[in-house]
Design a protein around this motif. Sequence first.
Motif, PDB file in Angstrom:
ATOM      1  N   CYS A 106       0.836  -1.209   0.000  1.00 19.27           N
ATOM      2  CA  CYS A 106       0.000   0.000   0.000  1.00 19.27           C
ATOM      3  C   CYS A 106       0.864   1.249   0.000  1.00 19.27           C
ATOM      4  CB  CYS A 106      -0.940   0.012   1.207  1.00 19.27           C
ATOM      5  SG  CYS A 106      -2.343  -1.097   1.018  1.00 19.27           S
ATOM      6  N   TRP A 107       1.853   1.299   0.873  1.00 18.78           N
ATOM      7  CA  TRP A 107       2.680   2.499   0.967  1.00 18.78           C
ATOM      8  C   TRP A 107       3.590   2.666  -0.251  1.00 18.78           C
ATOM      9  CZ3 TRP A 107       3.585   1.877   6.911  1.00 18.78           C
ATOM     10  CH2 TRP A 107       2.481   2.411   7.594  1.00 18.78           C
ATOM     11  N   VAL A 108       4.009   1.563  -0.891  1.00 19.15           N
ATOM     12  CA  VAL A 108       4.754   1.660  -2.149  1.00 19.15           C
ATOM     13  C   VAL A 108       3.877   2.342  -3.197  1.00 19.15           C
ATOM     14  CG1 VAL A 108       5.556   0.268  -4.119  1.00 19.15           C
ATOM     15  CG2 VAL A 108       6.371  -0.252  -1.821  1.00 19.15           C
ATOM     16  N   GLN A 109       2.591   2.003  -3.189  1.00 19.08           N
ATOM     17  CA  GLN A 109       1.637   2.567  -4.152  1.00 19.08           C
ATOM     18  C   GLN A 109       1.054   3.900  -3.680  1.00 19.08           C
ATOM     19  OE1 GLN A 109      -1.292  -0.488  -4.937  1.00 19.08           O
ATOM     20  NE2 GLN A 109       0.268  -1.954  -5.554  1.00 19.08           N
ATOM     21  N   GLU A 110       1.587   4.404  -2.572  1.00 19.06           N
ATOM     22  CA  GLU A 110       1.150   5.670  -1.970  1.00 19.06           C
ATOM     23  C   GLU A 110      -0.335   5.662  -1.602  1.00 19.06           C
ATOM     24  OE1 GLU A 110       2.558   8.981  -4.296  1.00 19.06           O
ATOM     25  OE2 GLU A 110       4.655   8.375  -4.006  1.00 19.06           O
ATOM     26  N   ILE A 111      -0.780   4.518  -1.101  1.00 18.76           N
ATOM     27  CA  ILE A 111      -2.146   4.375  -0.600  1.00 18.76           C
ATOM     28  C   ILE A 111      -2.119   4.656   0.894  1.00 18.76           C
ATOM     29  CG2 ILE A 111      -4.044   2.756  -0.194  1.00 18.76           C
ATOM     30  CD1 ILE A 111      -3.106   1.287  -2.760  1.00 18.76           C
ATOM     31  N   LYS A 112      -3.000   5.537   1.330  1.00 24.95           N
ATOM     32  CA  LYS A 112      -3.089   5.885   2.750  1.00 24.95           C
ATOM     33  C   LYS A 112      -3.708   4.729   3.533  1.00 24.95           C
ATOM     34  CE  LYS A 112      -3.778  10.796   1.889  1.00 24.95           C
ATOM     35  NZ  LYS A 112      -4.699  11.933   2.095  1.00 24.95           N
ATOM     36  N   LEU A 113      -3.207   4.530   4.739  1.00 20.93           N
ATOM     37  CA  LEU A 113      -3.758   3.517   5.634  1.00 20.93           C
ATOM     38  C   LEU A 113      -4.282   4.183   6.898  1.00 20.93           C
ATOM     39  CD1 LEU A 113      -1.122   0.661   5.278  1.00 20.93           C
ATOM     40  CD2 LEU A 113      -3.336   0.880   4.136  1.00 20.93           C
ATOM     41  N   SER A 114      -5.237   3.535   7.512  1.00 20.73           N
ATOM     42  CA  SER A 114      -5.835   4.097   8.717  1.00 20.73           C
ATOM     43  C   SER A 114      -4.833   4.086   9.868  1.00 20.73           C
ATOM     44  CB  SER A 114      -7.102   3.323   9.093  1.00 20.73           C
ATOM     45  OG  SER A 114      -6.800   1.974   9.336  1.00 20.73           O
ATOM     46  N   PRO A 115      -4.994   5.026  10.792  1.00 19.64           N
ATOM     47  CA  PRO A 115      -4.099   5.102  11.950  1.00 19.64           C
ATOM     48  C   PRO A 115      -4.212   3.852  12.827  1.00 19.64           C
ATOM     49  CG  PRO A 115      -5.344   7.137  11.693  1.00 19.64           C
ATOM     50  CD  PRO A 115      -5.946   6.131  10.754  1.00 19.64           C
ATOM     51  N   ILE A 116      -3.176   3.628  13.610  1.00 18.72           N
ATOM     52  CA  ILE A 116      -3.230   2.531  14.573  1.00 18.72           C
ATOM     53  C   ILE A 116      -4.193   2.918  15.693  1.00 18.72           C
ATOM     54  CG2 ILE A 116      -0.921   1.708  14.008  1.00 18.72           C
ATOM     55  CD1 ILE A 116       0.027   2.988  16.649  1.00 18.72           C
ATOM     56  N   PHE A 117      -4.726   1.925  16.380  1.00 17.52           N
ATOM     57  CA  PHE A 117      -5.670   2.169  17.469  1.00 17.52           C
ATOM     58  C   PHE A 117      -5.025   1.768  18.782  1.00 17.52           C
ATOM     59  CE2 PHE A 117      -9.293   0.668  20.127  1.00 17.52           C
ATOM     60  CZ  PHE A 117      -9.900   1.904  20.309  1.00 17.52           C
ATOM     61  N   LEU A 118      -4.954   2.728  19.691  1.00 16.99           N
ATOM     62  CA  LEU A 118      -4.351   2.497  21.008  1.00 16.99           C
ATOM     63  C   LEU A 118      -5.407   2.562  22.098  1.00 16.99           C
ATOM     64  CD1 LEU A 118      -1.153   4.752  20.779  1.00 16.99           C
ATOM     65  CD2 LEU A 118      -1.344   2.304  20.304  1.00 16.99           C
ATOM     66  N   CYS A 119      -5.200   1.770  23.126  1.00 20.41           N
ATOM     67  CA  CYS A 119      -6.064   1.830  24.307  1.00 20.41           C
ATOM     68  C   CYS A 119      -5.177   1.697  25.542  1.00 20.41           C
ATOM     69  CB  CYS A 119      -7.142   0.751  24.258  1.00 20.41           C
ATOM     70  SG  CYS A 119      -6.538  -0.916  24.083  1.00 20.41           S
ATOM     71  N   PRO A 120      -5.696   2.110  26.686  1.00 13.77           N
ATOM     72  CA  PRO A 120      -4.864   2.048  27.898  1.00 13.77           C
ATOM     73  C   PRO A 120      -4.644   0.609  28.367  1.00 13.77           C
ATOM     74  CG  PRO A 120      -6.882   3.340  28.275  1.00 13.77           C
ATOM     75  CD  PRO A 120      -6.986   2.728  26.926  1.00 13.77           C
ATOM     76  N   HIS A 121      -3.413   0.307  28.707  1.00 17.45           N
ATOM     77  CA  HIS A 121      -3.085  -0.975  29.328  1.00 17.45           C
ATOM     78  C   HIS A 121      -3.223  -0.776  30.830  1.00 17.45           C
ATOM     79  CE1 HIS A 121      -0.478  -4.278  30.791  1.00 17.45           C
ATOM     80  NE2 HIS A 121      -0.917  -4.897  29.708  1.00 17.45           N
ATOM     81  N   GLU A 122      -3.363  -1.843  31.573  1.00 14.73           N
ATOM     82  CA  GLU A 122      -3.538  -1.737  33.029  1.00 14.73           C
ATOM     83  C   GLU A 122      -2.353  -1.053  33.709  1.00 14.73           C
ATOM     84  OE1 GLU A 122      -2.106  -6.271  34.188  1.00 14.73           O
ATOM     85  OE2 GLU A 122      -4.224  -5.864  33.873  1.00 14.73           O
ATOM     86  N   ASN A 123      -1.183  -1.046  33.052  1.00 18.85           N
ATOM     87  CA  ASN A 123      -0.016  -0.386  33.641  1.00 18.85           C
ATOM     88  C   ASN A 123       0.060   1.103  33.284  1.00 18.85           C
ATOM     89  OD1 ASN A 123       0.867  -0.338  30.988  1.00 18.85           O
ATOM     90  ND2 ASN A 123       2.518  -1.814  31.291  1.00 18.85           N
ATOM     91  N   GLY A 124      -0.974   1.601  32.586  1.00 14.52           N
ATOM     92  CA  GLY A 124      -1.028   3.012  32.234  1.00 14.52           C
ATOM     93  C   GLY A 124      -0.408   3.349  30.893  1.00 14.52           C
ATOM     94  N   LEU A 125       0.345   2.407  30.320  1.00 11.04           N
ATOM     95  CA  LEU A 125       0.942   2.626  29.007  1.00 11.04           C
ATOM     96  C   LEU A 125      -0.097   2.338  27.917  1.00 11.04           C
ATOM     97  CD1 LEU A 125       4.460   1.028  29.589  1.00 11.04           C
ATOM     98  CD2 LEU A 125       3.878   3.466  29.499  1.00 11.04           C
ATOM     99  N   ALA A 126       0.297   2.548  26.673  1.00 13.29           N
ATOM    100  CA  ALA A 126      -0.608   2.338  25.541  1.00 13.29           C
ATOM    101  C   ALA A 126      -0.444   0.925  24.989  1.00 13.29           C
ATOM    102  CB  ALA A 126      -0.328   3.359  24.450  1.00 13.29           C
TER     103      ALA A 126
END
Length: 172
Positions: A106-126
């Motif tokens: 996709c990126w070779v063909q310059e196709i945009k991809l959706s952002p990654i999805f983050l959520c909180p982990h129990e340790n406070g990190l992503a």
Amino acid sequence: MNQDEIKDFIDRQSAIAQENSRIRKLVKGYKKSTPKVNPIWDHSHESISYNDLSKEVLSAGLVILSANFSDVWSALHRPEVYEATTLWKSGAQGHNPANIAKVIECWVQEIKLSPIFLCPHENGLALVCDGKHRLTVARYMGAEIISLMVCADNLAWFQKLIPNAHLVLNIN
């Protein structure tokens, strides 16, 4: 099954086999010589439809943000999973080579991809809840900026975790 249904089934199976063969060749070629690409992110409302998100998450609202890769990296739970050296490693601790190849293609063909999805982990990190292949390829390519999504309810948590992140789009 009647004759038309059987023909349709065979045609679908043939198309699947051809696509699998194409992806195997792509993986083999990219493993031999991985092209350098620039990650291109889709910041549109429609981009969320490409992520594997539950209806509950979607109905709660999402926020698309952009941040320095180094800031995101330091905020991740177990970032070593997405390290550049893991790009072509498969198995329990690795990645699906077909998905890695599709991201690169996709990126070779310059196709945009959706952002990654983050959520909180129990340790406070992503925790990377969706987009580990996009994240790993972006890491491999040396991306300086990364786009991501969080639930609107988690925006305060994320802004505290990565205060320099920039709001791109609020989807409610």
